[in-house]
Design an enzyme around this catalytic site. Sequence first.
Site, PDB file in Angstrom:
ATOM      1  CD  GLU A  41      -2.485 -37.858  -6.369  1.00 23.75           C
ATOM      2  OE1 GLU A  41      -1.704 -38.387  -6.650  1.00 23.75           O
ATOM      3  OE2 GLU A  41      -3.534 -37.492  -7.153  1.00 23.75           O
ATOM      4  CB  CYS A  63      -3.614 -40.937 -14.061  1.00 22.76           C
ATOM      5  SG  CYS A  63      -4.780 -42.262 -13.723  1.00 22.76           S
ATOM      6  CB  CYS A 122      -6.278 -42.862 -16.635  1.00 25.37           C
ATOM      7  SG  CYS A 122      -4.562 -42.786 -16.713  1.00 25.37           S
ATOM      8  CG  HIS A 158      27.537 -42.191  -2.479  1.00 28.90           C
ATOM      9  ND1 HIS A 158      26.579 -41.820  -1.601  1.00 28.90           N
ATOM     10  CD2 HIS A 158      28.479 -41.324  -2.651  1.00 28.90           C
ATOM     11  CE1 HIS A 158      27.215 -40.723  -0.818  1.00 28.90           C
ATOM     12  NE2 HIS A 158      28.383 -40.444  -1.562  1.00 28.90           N
ATOM     13  CD  GLU A 190      23.697 -43.577  -1.078  1.00 28.63           C
ATOM     14  OE1 GLU A 190      24.720 -44.332  -0.924  1.00 28.63           O
ATOM     15  OE2 GLU A 190      24.094 -42.208  -1.473  1.00 28.63           O
ATOM     16  CE1 TYR A 202      -5.905 -41.167  -6.600  1.00 28.43           C
ATOM     17  CE2 TYR A 202      -6.703 -42.512  -5.089  1.00 28.43           C
ATOM     18  CZ  TYR A 202      -6.761 -42.032  -6.247  1.00 28.43           C
ATOM     19  OH  TYR A 202      -7.328 -42.907  -7.423  1.00 28.43           O
ATOM     20  CE  LYS A 208      -2.505 -37.687 -10.373  1.00 22.57           C
ATOM     21  NZ  LYS A 208      -2.966 -39.075  -9.568  1.00 22.57           N
TER      22      LYS A 208
END
Length: 457
Positions: free
Chosen positions: A183, A48, A43, A437, A442, A179, A51
């Site tokens: 990525e 992680c 990581c 909002h 939302e 993934y 990246k």
Amino acid sequence: MARYDYDLFTIGAGSGGVRASRLTAMGGARVAVAEEDRIGGTCVIRGCIPKKLFVYASEYAQGFKDAVGFGWTVEWARFDWATLRDNVQAEVSRLSGIYAANLEKAGVETIPDRAEIVGPNTVRLAASGRTLTAERILVATGGAVVRPDIKGAEYAITSNEAFHLERLPERAIVVGGGYIALEFAHVFHGLGVHTTLVHRGQMVLRGFDEDVRGHVQAEMKRSGIDVLTETMITEIAPAGDGYVVKLSNGQVLETGLVMFAIGRMPNTDGLGLEEVGVRRTDVGAIAVDQWSQTSVPSIFAIGDVTNRVNLTPVAIREAVAFHRTVYQGIPTAMDHTQIPTAVFGLPQVGVVGLTETEARIRFGPVDIYKTSFRPMKHILAKNEERMLMKLVVRASDDVVLGVHLAGPDAPEMIQLAAIAVKAGLTKSQWDDTVALHPTAAEELVLLKEKAEPSAAV
């Protein structure tokens, strides 16, 4: 005189190994951790963190384009790969140093060496040849990249080497549909590299919800990434400053770089597991029970090496559960369900819970609520990227079983949505929440109309 040299000997100083070692040492135990590479694990060192920093960098190009619609004139932007690469590595080194310092403060002895298990309570250090004993051994060696067995595979890189490239090529081929592949395809494309994604399946992101998979693949193509599905690389050969790549569909491509991102496997080879009787699964992972204990009572394993849920936060939670169970006398089993996950590509993806297909198989009738729209920020920018939102709801009791998002800030939204899913809240409770909002989020509490099932279900 102590029976063993240590109470706990940890092999691997990644996120899981570091957390387990620190907690145990802070409780007064004698702990050592062996790490043959830099402290921090995948990581921090090659996953992680670097990246995500690359992803941030790659998104500025689109940001500059979008700024025009808001009245900005951008004339000075110029990207320098060496600056990004070196700054990211400096940050990686800083974080690795923090991990090392925290281990030292906790009283953990750090051993810069590769450790091999030679007995239920014994390890041997590869470089020094020393043999050490411990009441318990914890394996936290993570995963390793997979390379295909094809002609010329040695000319390709993996995610390990992508962070250290001498220069960026004009063209790149990324192989894979998970993934990591998505990525890095996004990163290369965003940094100005003509990028081709080659994937052997019909659609990217196997295991994700079908609507998300279709949306992501369509958005990647729209953004300008060449996506070749149901295709594999059969050969890579050097050609001038680059390579010639042959594909299973008969195409021949020229490129400056080939990157394999076809998966990772548990990093268990050469640890001496079989010799001491530690059982492995058919994919090479260390088999453990709910307490992370292996078939040898004194040996435990956590993180990607067990191939349960291969995510950094999961490894950390497993480390905490291990410490509580073994050293605090509080049996704690890690709950591997309803874990949020994200893909930092284009579009960004955030998901938690069951896919539509999984929910129907497990619970029968489900209600689907979904929408697709252009976020407000994209309107003035004339950015065509769309956002997908989907809720999977159990028809029998209105409980939200899954949330699937693809679009800007999806990973940020899914962290909070995961709380609601983990708590078992109903769709009615989501609807009772007042919308904030104007935000894209939302829409998650404004979905009223039931949608038709996915065509792929």
